[in-house]
Scaffold this active site. Structure first.
Site, mmCIF file in Angstrom:
data_model
loop_
_atom_site.group_PDB
_atom_site.id
_atom_site.type_symbol
_atom_site.label_atom_id
_atom_site.label_comp_id
_atom_site.label_asym_id
_atom_site.label_seq_id
_atom_site.Cartn_x
_atom_site.Cartn_y
_atom_site.Cartn_z
ATOM 1 N N HIS A 76 72.254 -17.895 -58.274
ATOM 2 C CA HIS A 76 70.908 -18.040 -58.836
ATOM 3 C C HIS A 76 70.142 -19.068 -58.006
ATOM 4 O O HIS A 76 70.723 -19.751 -57.155
ATOM 5 C CB HIS A 76 70.991 -18.522 -60.291
ATOM 6 C CG HIS A 76 71.492 -19.942 -60.370
ATOM 7 N ND1 HIS A 76 72.832 -20.257 -60.285
ATOM 8 C CD2 HIS A 76 70.824 -21.125 -60.447
ATOM 9 C CE1 HIS A 76 72.971 -21.572 -60.333
ATOM 10 N NE2 HIS A 76 71.774 -22.128 -60.428
ATOM 11 N N HIS A 83 67.503 -23.529 -52.953
ATOM 12 C CA HIS A 83 68.647 -22.960 -52.253
ATOM 13 C C HIS A 83 69.543 -22.246 -53.261
ATOM 14 O O HIS A 83 69.402 -22.437 -54.471
ATOM 15 C CB HIS A 83 69.452 -24.061 -51.549
ATOM 16 C CG HIS A 83 70.061 -25.043 -52.503
ATOM 17 N ND1 HIS A 83 69.351 -26.091 -53.050
ATOM 18 C CD2 HIS A 83 71.309 -25.112 -53.051
ATOM 19 C CE1 HIS A 83 70.131 -26.778 -53.875
ATOM 20 N NE2 HIS A 83 71.320 -26.193 -53.898
#
Length: 195
Positions: free
Chosen positions: A40, A135
């Site tokens: 995610h 990220h």
């Protein structure tokens, strides 16, 4: 309960990231790899909260979600946080976090981050003063058996676009010794023209 807010990824993209992860594993002698289901993009980590605070977080998200339109992002590149060279020549570098980079409509992503941050602080949550560094975490505490530069070409092979269409409120819990991220609620962005 341990809580964070992020952008979940579809199953196909998670599988493509998993395939990249599998290509990187031979370069690592030990460490903790993220599970495919857990990939995610984090927007805000809230940590341990009381169950009653879920409704407060829900209210914060509801107060800003209609301002956000779907937008396009792209996986691009990769890198490390906390890279430490080993003093032992028989061991490679130790990486605190190995991550997959995010590019694309960064203006929209940063606006989402700041709208969410403002809404949460308005509801009494402490401000996060760290710079936002979007990220997708691939692994943590990884001991590389080769030079870290050897894996960089693999990141270039996975430059896929994806749409950010909703926020997810996640609960992070340990199940059978494994860290699992369970969606509590999802919040769709405003269904208007895509950017």
């Amino acid at each position: 309960m341990r809580i964070f807010i992020g952008i979940d990824l579809d199953l196909e993209l998670k599988n493509q990231i998993f395939q990249l992860q599998e290509k990187l594993k031979p370069y690592v002698s030990k460490g903790n790899w993220k599970y495919e289901d857990n990939f995610h993009l984090t927007l805000r980590f809230l940590g341990e909260i009381e169950e009653g605070q879920i409704s407060v977080i829900d209210g914060a998200i509801q107060s800003m979600i209609d301002k956000i339109k779907p937008f396009k992002l792209q996986l691009k590149g990769g890198g490390t946080f906390g890279l430490k060279s080993s003093t032992d020549e028989s061991k490679g570098p130790l990486v605190k976090v190995l991550w997959l980079g995010v590019d694309g409509n960064m203006k929209a992503l940063n606006e989402l981050y700041f709208e969410l941050e403002f809404a949460l602080t308005e509801k009494g949550f402490a401000k996060d003063y760290r710079d936002y560094a979007p990220h997708i975490t691939l692994g943590q505490d990884l001991r590389f058996s080769a030079d870290i530069e050897a894996v960089k070409p693999y990141f270039k092979a996975l430059e896929k676009s994806f749409m950010a269409r909703e926020l997810t409120l996640f609960r992070s819990e340990s199940v059978g010794g494994r860290r699992v991220y369970r969606p509590i609620r999802t919040y769709a962005f405003s269904p208007t023209t895509l950017e």
